[in-house]
Scaffold this motif. Structure first.
Motif, short mmCIF file in Angstrom:
data_model
loop_
_atom_site.label_atom_id
_atom_site.label_comp_id
_atom_site.label_asym_id
_atom_site.label_seq_id
_atom_site.Cartn_x
_atom_site.Cartn_y
_atom_site.Cartn_z
N SER A 22 0.79 -1.23 0.00
CA SER A 22 0.00 0.00 0.00
C SER A 22 0.82 1.28 0.00
CB SER A 22 -0.92 0.02 1.23
OG SER A 22 -1.78 -1.09 1.21
N SER A 23 2.14 1.15 0.01
CA SER A 23 2.97 2.35 0.08
C SER A 23 4.34 2.10 -0.53
CB SER A 23 3.14 2.79 1.53
OG SER A 23 3.93 1.84 2.25
N VAL A 24 5.05 3.19 -0.77
CA VAL A 24 6.42 3.08 -1.26
C VAL A 24 7.27 2.33 -0.24
CG1 VAL A 24 8.48 4.40 -1.88
CG2 VAL A 24 6.24 5.20 -2.63
N THR A 25 7.07 2.61 1.02
CA THR A 25 7.84 1.95 2.08
C THR A 25 7.63 0.44 2.04
OG1 THR A 25 7.59 3.93 3.42
CG2 THR A 25 8.31 1.94 4.55
N GLN A 26 6.39 -0.01 1.92
CA GLN A 26 6.11 -1.44 1.83
C GLN A 26 6.69 -2.04 0.56
OE1 GLN A 26 1.86 -1.74 2.20
NE2 GLN A 26 1.93 -1.83 4.43
N ALA A 27 6.64 -1.30 -0.54
CA ALA A 27 7.22 -1.80 -1.79
C ALA A 27 8.72 -2.01 -1.64
CB ALA A 27 6.91 -0.84 -2.94
N ILE A 28 9.40 -1.07 -1.01
CA ILE A 28 10.84 -1.20 -0.79
C ILE A 28 11.14 -2.41 0.09
CG2 ILE A 28 12.83 -0.14 0.35
CD1 ILE A 28 11.79 2.57 -0.73
N GLU A 29 10.36 -2.59 1.16
CA GLU A 29 10.55 -3.74 2.04
C GLU A 29 10.36 -5.05 1.25
OE1 GLU A 29 7.89 -3.23 5.33
OE2 GLU A 29 8.92 -1.43 6.02
N CYS A 45 14.75 -1.19 -11.87
CA CYS A 45 13.87 -0.07 -12.22
C CYS A 45 12.86 0.20 -11.11
CB CYS A 45 13.16 -0.35 -13.54
SG CYS A 45 12.08 0.99 -14.07
N ALA A 46 12.25 -0.86 -10.58
CA ALA A 46 11.28 -0.71 -9.48
C ALA A 46 11.95 -0.12 -8.25
CB ALA A 46 10.63 -2.05 -9.15
N VAL A 47 13.14 -0.60 -7.92
CA VAL A 47 13.88 -0.07 -6.77
C VAL A 47 14.19 1.41 -6.99
CG1 VAL A 47 16.08 -0.17 -5.52
CG2 VAL A 47 14.84 -2.27 -6.05
N ASN A 48 14.67 1.75 -8.19
CA ASN A 48 14.99 3.15 -8.49
C ASN A 48 13.76 4.04 -8.40
OD1 ASN A 48 17.68 2.52 -8.90
ND2 ASN A 48 17.48 2.37 -11.12
N CYS A 49 12.63 3.56 -8.88
CA CYS A 49 11.38 4.33 -8.79
C CYS A 49 10.99 4.58 -7.33
CB CYS A 49 10.24 3.60 -9.51
SG CYS A 49 10.36 3.62 -11.30
N CYS A 50 11.07 3.54 -6.53
CA CYS A 50 10.70 3.67 -5.11
C CYS A 50 11.66 4.61 -4.38
CB CYS A 50 10.64 2.31 -4.44
SG CYS A 50 9.26 1.30 -5.01
N GLN A 51 12.95 4.47 -4.65
CA GLN A 51 13.92 5.36 -4.02
C GLN A 51 13.70 6.80 -4.47
OE1 GLN A 51 17.59 3.34 -5.04
NE2 GLN A 51 17.58 2.20 -3.12
N GLY A 52 13.36 6.98 -5.73
CA GLY A 52 13.07 8.31 -6.25
C GLY A 52 11.88 8.95 -5.56
N GLN A 65 3.57 2.64 -10.23
CA GLN A 65 3.54 2.06 -11.57
C GLN A 65 4.80 1.25 -11.85
OE1 GLN A 65 1.18 1.53 -13.55
NE2 GLN A 65 -0.30 2.78 -12.46
N GLY A 66 5.93 1.72 -11.36
CA GLY A 66 7.17 0.96 -11.50
C GLY A 66 7.08 -0.38 -10.78
N PHE A 67 6.49 -0.35 -9.57
CA PHE A 67 6.33 -1.59 -8.81
C PHE A 67 5.32 -2.51 -9.48
CE2 PHE A 67 4.53 -4.24 -5.45
CZ PHE A 67 5.69 -4.82 -4.96
#
Length: 98
Positions: A22-29, A45-52, A65-67
């Motif tokens: 549900s969030s960028v933080t959860q996606a990174i985890e 690409c997904a990691v870079n999008c989330c870090q961005g 969208q990257g995730f």
């Protein structure tokens, strides 16, 4: 809604275990737990999008969208879990699956 929350969650399924992101933080985890041997260009690409999104250089929904792209290409995007949300939940504009 928190600063890094997605407008609508992304549902992934691995080995019959479903998870709601549900969030960028959860996606990174989630991405941190992804197996080393399966980390290719789409993963990066997904990691870079989330870090961005975390550093404010891209919008949170672009990170989502990257995730989603990573999950779809990796074969873990759960479209069945998303359908009830699209019908009457928070995602009324087809935002869960693109």
């Amino acid at each position: 809604m928190e600063r890094f929350d997605f407008a609508s969650p992304v549902f992934v399924t691995i080995d019959e275990e479903s998870e709601e992101i549900s969030s960028v933080t959860q996606a990174i985890e989630f991405l941190r737990r992804w197996p080393q041997g399966r980390r290719g260009p789409v993963y990066r690409c997904a990691v870079n999008c989330c870090q961005g999104a975390m550093d404010g250089s891209i919008e949170v929904e672009a990170a989502r969208q990257g995730f989603v792209s990573f999950a779809r290409i990796s074969g873990i995007l759960n479209r069945e879990m998303a359908m009830p949300m699209m019908m009457g939940g928070r995602a009324s504009h087809g935002a869960l699956i693109k």
